[in-house]
Design an enzyme around this catalytic site. Structure first.
Site, PDB file in Angstrom:
ATOM      1  N   ASN A 142     -10.247  69.072  10.128  1.00 53.64           N
ATOM      2  CA  ASN A 142     -10.366  70.346  10.846  1.00 53.64           C
ATOM      3  C   ASN A 142      -9.810  70.186  12.251  1.00 53.64           C
ATOM      4  O   ASN A 142     -10.252  69.318  13.002  1.00 53.64           O
ATOM      5  CB  ASN A 142     -11.831  70.800  10.947  1.00 53.64           C
ATOM      6  CG  ASN A 142     -11.937  72.232  11.433  1.00 53.64           C
ATOM      7  OD1 ASN A 142     -11.466  73.137  10.761  1.00 53.64           O
ATOM      8  ND2 ASN A 142     -12.522  72.427  12.601  1.00 53.64           N
ATOM      9  N   GLU A 143      -8.845  71.010  12.572  1.00 55.83           N
ATOM     10  CA  GLU A 143      -8.292  71.060  13.930  1.00 55.83           C
ATOM     11  C   GLU A 143      -8.085  69.674  14.542  1.00 55.83           C
ATOM     12  O   GLU A 143      -8.745  69.314  15.529  1.00 55.83           O
ATOM     13  CB  GLU A 143      -9.182  71.908  14.840  1.00 55.83           C
ATOM     14  CG  GLU A 143      -9.129  73.379  14.528  1.00 55.83           C
ATOM     15  CD  GLU A 143      -9.811  74.237  15.580  1.00 55.83           C
ATOM     16  OE1 GLU A 143     -10.595  73.705  16.384  1.00 55.83           O
ATOM     17  OE2 GLU A 143      -9.554  75.454  15.594  1.00 55.83           O
ATOM     18  N   GLU A 165      -8.512  80.756  10.958  1.00 58.88           N
ATOM     19  CA  GLU A 165      -9.739  81.123  11.667  1.00 58.88           C
ATOM     20  C   GLU A 165      -9.422  82.135  12.756  1.00 58.88           C
ATOM     21  O   GLU A 165      -8.458  81.958  13.508  1.00 58.88           O
ATOM     22  CB  GLU A 165     -10.348  79.907  12.386  1.00 58.88           C
ATOM     23  CG  GLU A 165     -11.003  78.881  11.522  1.00 58.88           C
ATOM     24  CD  GLU A 165     -11.595  77.754  12.380  1.00 58.88           C
ATOM     25  OE1 GLU A 165     -11.904  77.974  13.560  1.00 58.88           O
ATOM     26  OE2 GLU A 165     -11.715  76.636  11.855  1.00 58.88           O
ATOM     27  N   TRP A 220     -17.951  79.801  23.125  1.00 60.12           N
ATOM     28  CA  TRP A 220     -17.583  78.636  23.933  1.00 60.12           C
ATOM     29  C   TRP A 220     -16.880  78.981  25.232  1.00 60.12           C
ATOM     30  O   TRP A 220     -16.478  78.095  25.962  1.00 60.12           O
ATOM     31  CB  TRP A 220     -16.727  77.674  23.091  1.00 60.12           C
ATOM     32  CG  TRP A 220     -15.729  78.323  22.179  1.00 60.12           C
ATOM     33  CD1 TRP A 220     -15.889  78.557  20.838  1.00 60.12           C
ATOM     34  CD2 TRP A 220     -14.431  78.828  22.516  1.00 60.12           C
ATOM     35  NE1 TRP A 220     -14.777  79.176  20.316  1.00 60.12           N
ATOM     36  CE2 TRP A 220     -13.855  79.347  21.322  1.00 60.12           C
ATOM     37  CE3 TRP A 220     -13.688  78.889  23.690  1.00 60.12           C
ATOM     38  CZ2 TRP A 220     -12.589  79.924  21.272  1.00 60.12           C
ATOM     39  CZ3 TRP A 220     -12.422  79.468  23.647  1.00 60.12           C
ATOM     40  CH2 TRP A 220     -11.883  79.971  22.451  1.00 60.12           C
ATOM     41  N   GLU A 222     -23.219  76.655  17.703  1.00 59.87           N
ATOM     42  CA  GLU A 222     -22.437  77.880  17.530  1.00 59.87           C
ATOM     43  C   GLU A 222     -23.279  79.057  17.049  1.00 59.87           C
ATOM     44  O   GLU A 222     -22.759  79.982  16.427  1.00 59.87           O
ATOM     45  CB  GLU A 222     -21.262  77.602  16.590  1.00 59.87           C
ATOM     46  CG  GLU A 222     -20.322  76.584  17.207  1.00 59.87           C
ATOM     47  CD  GLU A 222     -19.077  76.299  16.410  1.00 59.87           C
ATOM     48  OE1 GLU A 222     -18.002  76.175  17.010  1.00 59.87           O
ATOM     49  OE2 GLU A 222     -19.198  76.176  15.176  1.00 59.87           O
ATOM     50  N   LYS A 223     -24.575  79.024  17.366  1.00 57.09           N
ATOM     51  CA  LYS A 223     -25.436  80.074  16.816  1.00 57.09           C
ATOM     52  C   LYS A 223     -25.187  81.436  17.460  1.00 57.09           C
ATOM     53  O   LYS A 223     -25.607  82.453  16.931  1.00 57.09           O
ATOM     54  CB  LYS A 223     -26.917  79.691  16.888  1.00 57.09           C
ATOM     55  CG  LYS A 223     -27.451  79.355  18.254  1.00 57.09           C
ATOM     56  CD  LYS A 223     -28.913  78.932  18.131  1.00 57.09           C
ATOM     57  CE  LYS A 223     -29.463  78.408  19.438  1.00 57.09           C
ATOM     58  NZ  LYS A 223     -28.802  77.151  19.883  1.00 57.09           N
ATOM     59  N   PHE A 224     -24.494  81.450  18.598  1.00 58.04           N
ATOM     60  CA  PHE A 224     -24.159  82.748  19.207  1.00 58.04           C
ATOM     61  C   PHE A 224     -22.733  83.187  18.879  1.00 58.04           C
ATOM     62  O   PHE A 224     -22.236  84.157  19.442  1.00 58.04           O
ATOM     63  CB  PHE A 224     -24.367  82.703  20.720  1.00 58.04           C
ATOM     64  CG  PHE A 224     -25.821  82.638  21.099  1.00 58.04           C
ATOM     65  CD1 PHE A 224     -26.654  83.732  20.892  1.00 58.04           C
ATOM     66  CD2 PHE A 224     -26.363  81.479  21.621  1.00 58.04           C
ATOM     67  CE1 PHE A 224     -27.999  83.679  21.213  1.00 58.04           C
ATOM     68  CE2 PHE A 224     -27.716  81.407  21.946  1.00 58.04           C
ATOM     69  CZ  PHE A 224     -28.534  82.509  21.741  1.00 58.04           C
ATOM     70  N   HIS A 225     -22.068  82.450  18.002  1.00 57.44           N
ATOM     71  CA  HIS A 225     -20.709  82.822  17.598  1.00 57.44           C
ATOM     72  C   HIS A 225     -20.791  83.951  16.575  1.00 57.44           C
ATOM     73  O   HIS A 225     -21.620  83.923  15.671  1.00 57.44           O
ATOM     74  CB  HIS A 225     -20.023  81.601  16.977  1.00 57.44           C
ATOM     75  CG  HIS A 225     -18.536  81.691  16.933  1.00 57.44           C
ATOM     76  ND1 HIS A 225     -17.864  82.548  16.096  1.00 57.44           N
ATOM     77  CD2 HIS A 225     -17.584  81.027  17.635  1.00 57.44           C
ATOM     78  CE1 HIS A 225     -16.561  82.395  16.270  1.00 57.44           C
ATOM     79  NE2 HIS A 225     -16.361  81.485  17.202  1.00 57.44           N
TER      80      HIS A 225
HETATM   81  C1  GAL Z   1     -12.701  76.312  15.926  1.00 59.95           C
HETATM   82  C2  GAL Z   1     -13.306  75.328  14.933  1.00 59.95           C
HETATM   83  C3  GAL Z   1     -14.466  75.937  14.189  1.00 59.95           C
HETATM   84  C4  GAL Z   1     -15.401  76.628  15.141  1.00 59.95           C
HETATM   85  C5  GAL Z   1     -14.640  77.661  15.912  1.00 59.95           C
HETATM   86  C6  GAL Z   1     -15.468  78.473  16.869  1.00 59.95           C
HETATM   87  O1  GAL Z   1     -11.979  75.659  16.909  1.00 59.95           O
HETATM   88  O2  GAL Z   1     -12.340  74.909  14.011  1.00 59.95           O
HETATM   89  O3  GAL Z   1     -15.143  74.924  13.483  1.00 59.95           O
HETATM   90  O4  GAL Z   1     -15.959  75.703  15.994  1.00 59.95           O
HETATM   91  O5  GAL Z   1     -13.633  77.012  16.667  1.00 59.95           O
HETATM   92  O6  GAL Z   1     -14.699  79.391  17.581  1.00 59.95           O
END
Ligand code: GAL
Length: 699
Positions: free
Chosen positions: A150-151, A307, A315, A355-358
């Site tokens: 991943n990334e 994504e 973030w 990431e619960k506020f994503h």
């Molecule tokens: C990306 C990452 C994901 C998630 C996402 C949140 O960079 O691949 O796992 O963290 O950001 O925006």
């Protein structure tokens, strides 16, 4: 038909992290996915600890049940190799697997991406996990795509541990052969930096003063290669055990750390993660640029938006949500620039973790609120656009992008620290974007045929062979516009002797006598001479951060500095070679770059996709193999926009036929004013996707 996966139509879905939920929730998830029109979910990205609870135990039962469940609901799977977050047991067994910073700090477990790219223990474990997954699931009917890691390059891009140092030395041996050659390449006669053997070489750790620039440049190259070696190791396993299933890893748009030209050679197709900031009113321009790059990485093949956020991320210091119409518009923008699918981070919002506020496709509130409506609505629209999948876009203007040059440009101790590649590129791209001209990116090593106009906003590092090819392109009738501080160094980052711009000097017909950076906050005025536009007023442009004292050697002056130390001297030049021309901008014109590019556009004959577009409207055209064209019209502006159309068509989003010239919003007949034209009205943040039949098939 050029399909990304075996799944028909456009891909719609997102990362699904089922290990965060009890299995009862999965059943609800797949029902809702089907309701929203999800046809592809990414599973297992962070599942390593669940799949392999310790060194000797594997647990695939849950994943078996999950894939079967998903398949029963007609949803395909993008199965991740789960290697981006090594579990605690592995880290504790191999503490030197954790990455070390340039200051010698070892980064701890407790986040993600905590691995040293050169760690043999990490690599062996990652490859073992990939093989187990591939062996178990290569024949599973839900499997449509492999998602490696991943990334790469997120969080950790380099490691300075002893193992990395050894790997760096191995890489240097391979690149330079002998230590004498390394000394020559690195210019170690300077500051007594000579090495007697490769064993004396270390990574560029924190040092008392400026570090050898070629050492730093080789380090950048090595770090990109070290991560790529990991990717290739996983990809090789998947290709061997699971042939025929496409493999991709999610890129991070225009990322400095990884040379994506090199990386994309090992992708079956390109996929990208994009998080434009809704608080940035120009975010869509940057997004367009990144999407053009993603499409270009595989010479125009469709790519996948792997994504995006349905609304806010978690973030940024301040995480502004997306209005539902902005979410729709930005999703369509990816398609407009060649994507064949829109996936998200993530399907179901997490209740624990960083990431619960994503935002998520299925928010904490469930199906009750606007978030869910947004998810269902986009799914329905993508189904209506299914026939667009596989169609392609052709860029009208080529833009050269070279990671080597980017890395070298941004090394320290240059005439100005303000010369950063993204800052140089963006205004050039924005000028083309605003003029409706579609861009294709190219590596300097590509064939330039097919482009009448090539732009090189900066080519700081330029080898002689590339300069010769550019010269051949212009001699063959091509038009090249080259930005400042170009042709400065060779591939070792040594200055080309004999005056800048080195190997471009004859082509551009000038020599640079002295670089003349402009202090922060100041500007030098540049005035177009108006050689081609006598009737028009000569606009005054502002140069910021950079200017150069140049002396023409055959080039004609197109614009001059009219203020400051360089007043009266040439600022922009053109050197004609037969029907071709080579332009040089000796300064950074920032938002004022457009008027200069206009001259080159006119001379080259390259023009907008759709002339006469109102401000704020983005237009691109995708073409299917049968000649059908799909015209995407996106209104990024705050006001209604009326777009004149020369040809009738069908708006796939609404099903409306525009054959009679009816204004979509008002219902009035528009043929009264024009015999052939049709006008389409786009709401603020509105969009249309028009199918235009192949000309020969039209009645
Ligand atoms: C990306 C990452 C994901 C998630 C996402 C949140 O960079 O691949 O796992 O963290 O950001 O925006």
């Amino acid at each position: 038909m050029d399909r990304l996966t075996r799944v028909p139509g456009l891909l719609y879905g997102g990362d699904w992290n089922p290990e965060q939920w009890p299995e009862e929730v999965w059943a609800q998830d797949v029902e809702l996915m089907a309701e929203a029109g999800v046809n592809l979910v990414t599973v297992g990205v962070f599942s390593w600890a669940r799949l392999q609870p310790d060194a000797h135990r594997w647990d695939f039962g849950w994943l078996d049940r999950l894939l079967d469940l998903v398949h029963r609901h007609g949803i395909a799977v993008d199965l991740a190799t789960a290697t981006a977050s090594p579990p605690a047991w592995l880290v504790r067994a191999h503490p030197d697997l954790l990455p070390v910073t340039a200051d010698g700090v070892r980064l701890e477990f407790g986040s993600r991406q905590h691995y040293c790219p050169s760690s043999p223990a990490y690599r062996a474990a990652a490859v073992r996990l990939t093989r187990r997954l591939a062996e178990r699931y290569h024949g599973h009917p839900a499997l449509a795509l492999w998602h490696v890691h991943n990334e790469y390059g997120d969080h950790v891009q380099e490691c300075f541990c002893a193992g990395s140092a050894a790997d760096f030395r191995r890489w240097l041996r391979q690149r330079h052969g002998t230590v004498e050659e390394l000394n020559r390449s690195w210019g170690t006669a300077f500051w007594s930096q000579r090495y007697n053997s490769f064993d004396q070489v270390e990574p560029p750790r924190t040092a008392p003063g400026p570090v050898n620039p070629t050492q730093l440049l080789d380090w950048r190259r090595f770090c990109s290669d070290a991560l790529l070696a990991l990717h290739r190791a996983e990809k090789a396993v998947l290709d061997e055990v699971s042939p025929g299933v496409p493999v991709t890893t999610n890129f991070m748009s225009m990322l400095k750390a990884l040379d994506y030209w090199e990386w994309s050679r090992y992708e079956d197709f390109v996929s990208d993660d994009a998080y434009p900031d809704p608080a940035d009113p120009r975010a869509h321009v940057n997004a367009a640029m990144n999407y053009d790059l993603m499409r270009s990485l595989k010479a125009g093949r469709p790519w996948l938006l792997m994504e995006q956020a349905p609304s806010a991320v978690s973030w940024r210091p301040v995480n502004v949500p997306k209005r539902p119409d902005l979410y729709r518009l930005w999703s369509l923008q990816a398609l407009a620039r060649g994507a064949d699918g829109v996936l998200h981070f993530q399907w179901r919002a997490s209740v624990a973790g960083a990431e619960k506020f994503h935002s998520a496709m299925l928010p904490h509130r469930g199906t009750a609120g606007r978030g869910w409506q947004r998810t269902v609505a986009l799914g329905a629209e993508l189904r209506r656009l299914g026939e667009v999948a596989g169609s392609r876009i052709r860029g009208q203007v080529g833009v050269l992008l070279d990671w080597d040059s980017w890395w070298a440009l941004e090394l320290d101790d240059h005439p100005s620290a303000r010369m950063r590649w993204p800052d140089l590129l963006r205004p050039w791209y924005a000028a083309l974007y605003e003029r409706g001209v579609t861009v294709g990116f190219l590596p300097p090593t590509a064939g330039y045929e097919g482009y009448r106009l090539l732009l090189a906003p900066n080519l700081y590092l330029l080898d002689t062979a590339t300069a010769e090819r550019l010269t051949g392109y212009v001699h063959g009738g091509g038009h090249l516009v080259c930005g400042p501080f170009s042709g400065i160094t060779d591939r070792h980052d040594h200055i080309h002797p004999g005056g800048h711009p080195g190997p471009l000097r004859a082509l551009l017909g000038l020599v640079v006598d002295e670089h003349w950076p402009i202090p922060d906050g100041e500007a030098t005025i540049v005035r177009l001479d108006g050689t081609d536009r006598d009737a028009e007023p000569h606009p005054e442009l502002r140069a910021e951060h950079w200017s150069e004292w140049i002396e023409p050697e055959g080039a004609e002056t197109v614009a001059r500095y009219t203020s400051g130390e360089l007043a009266g001297r040439p600022a922009v030049t053109r050197h004609r070679h037969g029907t071709g021309s080579a332009w040089y901008l000796s300064c950074h014109l920032g938002p004022d770059t457009g008027p200069v590019l206009d001259l080159a556009l006119t001379e080259s004959g390259a023009g907008p996709e759709l002339p006469g577009l109102p401000e704020g409207v983005e237009a691109t055209r995708r073409r299917a193999a049968d000649g059908t064209a799909y015209l995407f019209l996106l209104n990024h502006g705050p006001a209604e926009a009326r777009v004149p159309l020369a040809r009738p068509g069908t708006d796939l989003l609404t099903g409306t036929e525009l054959l009679t010239g009816t204004d979509l919003l008002t219902g009035t007949d528009l043929h009264t004013g024009s015999a052939t034209g049709t006008t389409l009205t786009l709401a603020p943040l509105g969009a249309a996707v028009l199918r235009l039949p192949a000309p020969e098939e039209r009645p």
